[in-house]
Design a protein around this motif. Structure first.
Motif, PDB file in Angstrom:
ATOM      1  N   LEU A  27      21.946 148.937 -27.276  1.00 49.07           N
ATOM      2  CA  LEU A  27      21.301 147.244 -27.925  1.00 49.07           C
ATOM      3  C   LEU A  27      22.000 146.542 -27.846  1.00 49.07           C
ATOM      4  O   LEU A  27      21.453 145.258 -27.491  1.00 49.07           O
ATOM      5  N   ASP A  28      23.679 146.259 -27.323  1.00 43.84           N
ATOM      6  CA  ASP A  28      24.537 145.050 -26.416  1.00 43.84           C
ATOM      7  C   ASP A  28      23.822 144.137 -25.320  1.00 43.84           C
ATOM      8  O   ASP A  28      23.232 143.774 -24.990  1.00 43.84           O
ATOM      9  N   LYS A  29      22.839 145.844 -24.311  1.00 45.90           N
ATOM     10  CA  LYS A  29      22.933 146.162 -23.233  1.00 45.90           C
ATOM     11  C   LYS A  29      20.807 144.943 -22.724  1.00 45.90           C
ATOM     12  O   LYS A  29      20.160 144.272 -22.547  1.00 45.90           O
ATOM     13  N   LYS A  30      20.418 145.585 -24.484  1.00 47.15           N
ATOM     14  CA  LYS A  30      18.942 144.657 -24.376  1.00 47.15           C
ATOM     15  C   LYS A  30      18.624 143.552 -25.150  1.00 47.15           C
ATOM     16  O   LYS A  30      17.914 142.716 -24.968  1.00 47.15           O
ATOM     17  N   THR A  31      20.089 142.625 -25.477  1.00 48.89           N
ATOM     18  CA  THR A  31      19.610 141.581 -26.451  1.00 48.89           C
ATOM     19  C   THR A  31      20.203 140.497 -25.877  1.00 48.89           C
ATOM     20  O   THR A  31      21.298 140.523 -24.555  1.00 48.89           O
ATOM     21  N   PRO A  32      19.344 139.190 -25.745  1.00 54.15           N
ATOM     22  CA  PRO A  32      19.637 138.771 -24.613  1.00 54.15           C
ATOM     23  C   PRO A  32      20.774 137.020 -25.407  1.00 54.15           C
ATOM     24  O   PRO A  32      19.999 137.160 -26.542  1.00 54.15           O
ATOM     25  N   PRO A  33      21.412 136.808 -23.997  1.00 51.40           N
ATOM     26  CA  PRO A  33      22.031 137.257 -23.290  1.00 51.40           C
ATOM     27  C   PRO A  33      23.530 138.958 -23.305  1.00 51.40           C
ATOM     28  O   PRO A  33      23.543 139.046 -24.673  1.00 51.40           O
ATOM     29  N   PRO A  34      23.224 140.064 -22.914  1.00 49.19           N
ATOM     30  CA  PRO A  34      23.775 141.320 -22.790  1.00 49.19           C
ATOM     31  C   PRO A  34      25.186 140.306 -23.342  1.00 49.19           C
ATOM     32  O   PRO A  34      25.715 139.618 -22.550  1.00 49.19           O
ATOM     33  N   HIS A  35      25.600 141.299 -24.145  1.00 48.93           N
ATOM     34  CA  HIS A  35      27.050 140.544 -24.989  1.00 48.93           C
ATOM     35  C   HIS A  35      27.843 141.915 -25.548  1.00 48.93           C
ATOM     36  O   HIS A  35      27.141 142.636 -26.524  1.00 48.93           O
ATOM     37  N   LEU A  36      28.788 142.008 -25.784  1.00 49.60           N
ATOM     38  CA  LEU A  36      29.561 142.266 -26.415  1.00 49.60           C
ATOM     39  C   LEU A  36      29.775 141.805 -27.886  1.00 49.60           C
ATOM     40  O   LEU A  36      30.496 141.034 -27.774  1.00 49.60           O
TER      41      LEU A  36
END
Length: 156
Positions: A27-36
Motif C-alpha cells: 500500500l505504501d508503494k502505491k500511495t503517491p508519493p510512495p512513503h513509509l
C-alpha cells in the motif's frame, strides 16, 4: 498544517521487526508519493498511530526517529556520495463517508506523515539492480541504526 514538515521534532514509526524495518508495504508503494507511514509524536500517540493500521497488524514496535537525522542520511555507492535522499512530508488521511472521501478527523490523524525516498523509483540512476537493492537496504539499515527504540506502549 505547514506545507513542509518542520526540521526539528520526532516521528513515531511502528514496525514489525528489525529485519523488515522500514520496508514499504504494498500500500505504501502505491500511495503517491510512495512513503513509509509515520506519525508526528507531538500530534499522535503510539496508541492512536496503531489504531490507523490494518486490523490484526503484527506491528508492535514503536520507534522514535529524529527528523533532522533522517534527512541527513547519506549513502556511498560506486564512489559517489548521495545525500538528501530521505524526507518527511505531511500525508493527510482520508475516510469514506456517504460515498465521498473526507479528511480523517479521528484522534491522531493530524500527525500522519511519511518518509519518502525509500522506494525503487527514488534510487539514483546508473546503478545495477543489485547495487540499487543494496542502496535501498543501506537506507533502511541507517534508519534502523538511528532509531531509538521507545519503550513500546503497545502490548507485545
Amino acid at each position: 498544517m505547514p506545507k513542509d514538515y518542520r526540521e526539528k521534532g520526532n516521528v513515531l514509526a511502528i514496525q514489525l521487526d528489525e529485519v523488515k524495518a522500514f520496508e514499504l508495504s504494498s500500500l505504501d508503494k502505491k500511495t503517491p508519493p510512495p512513503h513509509l507511514s509515520v506519525w508526528d509524536e507531538s500530534l499522535t500517540t503510539a496508541e492512536q498511530a496503531y489504531s490507523f493500521l490494518q486490523e490484526n497488524s503484527p506491528c508492535k514496535l514503536v520507534i522514535c526517529l529524529n527528523v533532522a537525522e533522517v534527512r541527513n542520511i547519506e549513502v556511498v555507492a560506486e564512489n559517489n556520495k548521495y545525500s538528501g535522499l530521505l524526507n518527511i512530508i505531511w500525508v493527510h488521511l482520508f475516510q469514506e463517508s456517504n460515498g465521498k472521501k473526507i479528511q480523517d478527523r479521528r484522534p491522531g490523524a493530524k500527525g500522519h506523515c511519511g518518509i519518502t525516498g525509500l522506494d525503487e523509483e527514488s534510487t539514483p540512476e546508473g546503478l545495477t539492480n543489485r547495487q540499487a537493492k543494496n542502496f535501498r537496504k543501506s537506507l533502511r539499515f541507517q534508519l534502523a541504526e538511528l532509531a531509538s527504540k521507545n519503550h513500546s506502549l503497545l502490548d507485545e
